[in-house]
Design an enzyme around this catalytic site. Structure first.
Site, PDB file in Angstrom:
ATOM      1  N   GLN A  49       0.821  -1.213   0.000  1.00 41.66           N
ATOM      2  CA  GLN A  49       0.000   0.000   0.000  1.00 41.66           C
ATOM      3  C   GLN A  49       0.858   1.267   0.000  1.00 41.66           C
ATOM      4  O   GLN A  49       0.365   2.350  -0.276  1.00 41.66           O
ATOM      5  CB  GLN A  49      -0.946   0.014   1.202  1.00 41.66           C
ATOM      6  CG  GLN A  49      -1.892  -1.165   1.257  1.00 41.66           C
ATOM      7  CD  GLN A  49      -2.727  -1.267   0.000  1.00 41.66           C
ATOM      8  OE1 GLN A  49      -3.319  -0.290  -0.434  1.00 41.66           O
ATOM      9  NE2 GLN A  49      -2.759  -2.447  -0.600  1.00 41.66           N
ATOM     10  N   ASN A  50       2.139   1.114   0.317  1.00 44.06           N
ATOM     11  CA  ASN A  50       3.044   2.255   0.290  1.00 44.06           C
ATOM     12  C   ASN A  50       3.307   2.606  -1.175  1.00 44.06           C
ATOM     13  O   ASN A  50       3.543   1.730  -1.994  1.00 44.06           O
ATOM     14  CB  ASN A  50       4.351   1.911   1.019  1.00 44.06           C
ATOM     15  CG  ASN A  50       5.210   3.126   1.249  1.00 44.06           C
ATOM     16  OD1 ASN A  50       5.618   3.798   0.320  1.00 44.06           O
ATOM     17  ND2 ASN A  50       5.487   3.405   2.510  1.00 44.06           N
ATOM     18  N   ARG A  51       3.292   3.867  -1.500  1.00 49.76           N
ATOM     19  CA  ARG A  51       3.399   4.314  -2.887  1.00 49.76           C
ATOM     20  C   ARG A  51       4.840   4.611  -3.322  1.00 49.76           C
ATOM     21  O   ARG A  51       5.067   5.112  -4.420  1.00 49.76           O
ATOM     22  CB  ARG A  51       2.536   5.565  -3.099  1.00 49.76           C
ATOM     23  CG  ARG A  51       1.083   5.379  -2.737  1.00 49.76           C
ATOM     24  CD  ARG A  51       0.539   4.081  -3.215  1.00 49.76           C
ATOM     25  NE  ARG A  51      -0.528   4.276  -4.176  1.00 49.76           N
ATOM     26  CZ  ARG A  51      -1.021   3.322  -4.926  1.00 49.76           C
ATOM     27  NH1 ARG A  51      -0.563   2.110  -4.841  1.00 49.76           N
ATOM     28  NH2 ARG A  51      -1.967   3.568  -5.773  1.00 49.76           N
TER      29      ARG A  51
END
Length: 172
Positions: A49-51
């Site tokens: 979920q980290n971009r």
């Protein structure tokens, strides 16, 4: 009545990863401390979920998201981009920077001294910037400093706005 400390209730001591740099590193991206998913996977920005990898794909022009982890790191180094964290180790429950306690910071000055091509330091998030700039002190003036919005899913700025701010790295 005094409550006895249960050692099982104490937050775990978390440790950062080794720096990913070489003598050609011109841009160093510093985070605060890896989150739970990253630590479990032993990968920088391992939380899907980290971009971070998506943002760096846009910055570098490489499709880092599709690569396996070691190839991602090699690709960043090929673009003269390094990674590390400001915090060496700390107690922290969960992944939020606001829960970091009893920290020991990395020796950023020693790392910077080993990077002859380094011109720019980018901080991934406010905590990394606040802590990192304190560690660097007057030495920060030697570098171009870029404070970026966190790539973390916990920082809810819309992706398009994060990307716009991260695009400044293209010039470095």
């Amino acid at each position: 009545m005094t409550k006895l400390l249960n050692l099982d209730d104490a937050p775990a001591r978390k440790r950062c990863f080794d720096p990913v740099v070489d003598a050609r590193t011109r841009l160093l991206v510093l985070g605060s401390l890896p989150g739970e998913k990253s630590l479990a996977l032993q990968e920088y920005y391992g939380n899907r979920q980290n971009r971070f990898w998506l943002l760096m794909s846009e910055v570098t022009g490489l499709d880092l998201v599709r690569l396996d982890y070691s190839s991602r790191l090699e690709a960043l180094l090929g673009k003269h981009v390094g990674l590390w964290d400001v915090v060496a180790e700390a107690h922290r429950v969960g992944s939020l920077d606001s829960h970091i306690r009893n920290r020991n910071d990395n020796d950023l000055l020693a790392l910077l001294a080993s990077l002859p091509a380094l011109t720019t330091i980018a901080f991934n998030g406010g905590t990394a910037a606040r802590l990192g700039l304190a560690v660097l002190g007057q030495h920060a003036a030697r570098y171009r400093i870029v404070e970026l919005p966190s790539s973390s899913p916990a920082y809810t700025l819309p992706y398009a706005e994060k990307l716009q701010r991260w695009q400044v790295l293209r010039g470095y």
